[in-house]
Scaffold this active site. Structure first.
Site, PDB file in Angstrom:
ATOM      1  N   HIS A 127      -8.431   7.329  -0.150  1.00  0.00           N
ATOM      2  CA  HIS A 127      -7.032   6.658   0.040  1.00  0.00           C
ATOM      3  C   HIS A 127      -6.185   8.073  -0.084  1.00  0.00           C
ATOM      4  CE1 HIS A 127      -3.442   4.491  -1.345  1.00  0.00           C
ATOM      5  NE2 HIS A 127      -3.053   5.670  -2.116  1.00  0.00           N
TER       6      HIS A 127
ATOM      7  N   HIS B 204     -14.144   4.794   0.575  1.00  0.00           N
ATOM      8  CA  HIS B 204     -13.175   5.161   1.590  1.00  0.00           C
ATOM      9  C   HIS B 204     -12.360   6.515   0.998  1.00  0.00           C
ATOM     10  CE1 HIS B 204     -10.968   2.461  -0.985  1.00  0.00           C
ATOM     11  NE2 HIS B 204      -9.704   3.002  -0.608  1.00  0.00           N
TER      12      HIS B 204
ATOM     13  N   ASP C 257      -5.612   4.318   3.805  1.00  0.00           N
ATOM     14  CA  ASP C 257      -6.963   4.505   3.833  1.00  0.00           C
ATOM     15  C   ASP C 257      -7.737   4.823   4.981  1.00  0.00           C
ATOM     16  OD1 ASP C 257      -6.796   3.408   1.386  1.00  0.00           O
ATOM     17  OD2 ASP C 257      -7.413   1.563   1.779  1.00  0.00           O
TER      18      ASP C 257
ATOM     19  N   HIS D 224       0.789  -1.267  -0.045  1.00  0.00           N
ATOM     20  CA  HIS D 224       0.097   0.082  -0.086  1.00  0.00           C
ATOM     21  C   HIS D 224       0.718   1.418  -0.008  1.00  0.00           C
ATOM     22  CE1 HIS D 224      -3.856   1.908   1.871  1.00  0.00           C
ATOM     23  NE2 HIS D 224      -3.700   2.126   0.468  1.00  0.00           N
TER      24      HIS D 224
END
Length: 261
Positions: free
Chosen positions: A235, A233, A158, A154
């Site tokens: 990011h 959500h 998030d 990642h």
């Protein structure tokens, strides 16, 4: 029948002529001593002219002098009172002018203090950082591994953000990208005033344009699930450049700017 006044030697002597003759006769008698012998001692001692005391002149002069002195004293007192009143007026005017000067100086100092406070508050506001979604928290951490990311980890974090939540700039900066961003869906990239970059991905809508200045907390879009996303959500990434692959720890980045994450 008209009467005419006698003239010449038949005219009767006038009162003035008679008076003059009487005085001349009296003088002749005084010379021969007849008057001196016939006049009584009382008449001989009687003065020929009245003194000022007998006529009251001394009293009149004294009264007039006293009145003149009183008038002069009143005039002097009036002048002194006028001068004192003028001095008081000048002193009062000077005091008013000084009070006005001090009031103006105090007002100017207050204005300057207020302006300094306002500039300081604005500076702090512009330098302040905040969460991209108010009251949110991180649901997926930085560099978390998994098949969901092409790089294998990642590149950001998030934040929990239900569909349509307000997404704001974490700090002051200039928008360098706004629109579709491939796997990021609708996204916004901002060049921050400190030279770093922040990215906001998977937005349902974008509310800013390239080149636009944004302030801390200014809304730039609404959260969504566009692009490579499994649900609504936000990011969020922090980068050293605008390009993918220059990411840094976004949590550490926010904390370094005083944001509690």
């Amino acid at each position: 029948m008209a009467f005419t006044r006698a003239t010449g030697k038949h005219r009767a002597p006038s009162r003035l002529t008679r008076r003059t003759a009487s005085l001349a006769g009296a003088a002749t008698l005084a010379t021969t001593g007849v008057v001196g012998g016939l006049a009584s001692p009382a008449l001989a001692a009687e003065p020929l002219a009245a003194t000022p005391e007998d006529t009251g002149l001394t009293q009149v002069i004294s009264v007039e002098t006293s009145l003149a002195d009183e008038i002069a004293d009143q005039a002097a007192a009036q002048r002194e009172a006028a001068e004192e009143a003028a001095a008081k007026r000048r002193a009062a005017a000077k005091a008013r002018a000084e009070a006005e000067r001090r009031a103006e100086e105090r007002a100017r100092e207050l204005r300057e203090a207020e302006e300094r406070a306002a500039r300081e508050a604005e500076r702090k506001r512009l330098n302040a950082y905040r969460l991209p979604v108010a009251g949110s928290h991180v649901t997926t951490g930085y560099q978390a591994g998994g098949a969901l990311w092409s790089s294998g980890s990642h590149s950001g974090v998030d934040f929990r953000a239900p569909m349509g939540s307000s997404v704001v700039a974490v700090g002051a900066g200039t928008v360098v990208e706004a629109g579709w961003g491939g796997a990021y869906g609708n996204n916004v990239v901002i060049r921050m005033d400190d030279g770093t970059f922040t990215q906001y991905g998977h937005l349902s809508s974008v509310g800013v344009g390239v080149g636009q200045r944004v302030a801390p907390g200014q809304q730039i879009g609404l959260s969504g699930s566009t692009g490579n996303s499994t649900g609504p959500h936000l990011h969020f990434e922090a980068r050293t450049t605008a390009e993918y692959g220059s990411d840094i720890d976004p949590v550490a980045y926010l904390r370094s700017h005083g944001v509690g994450v």
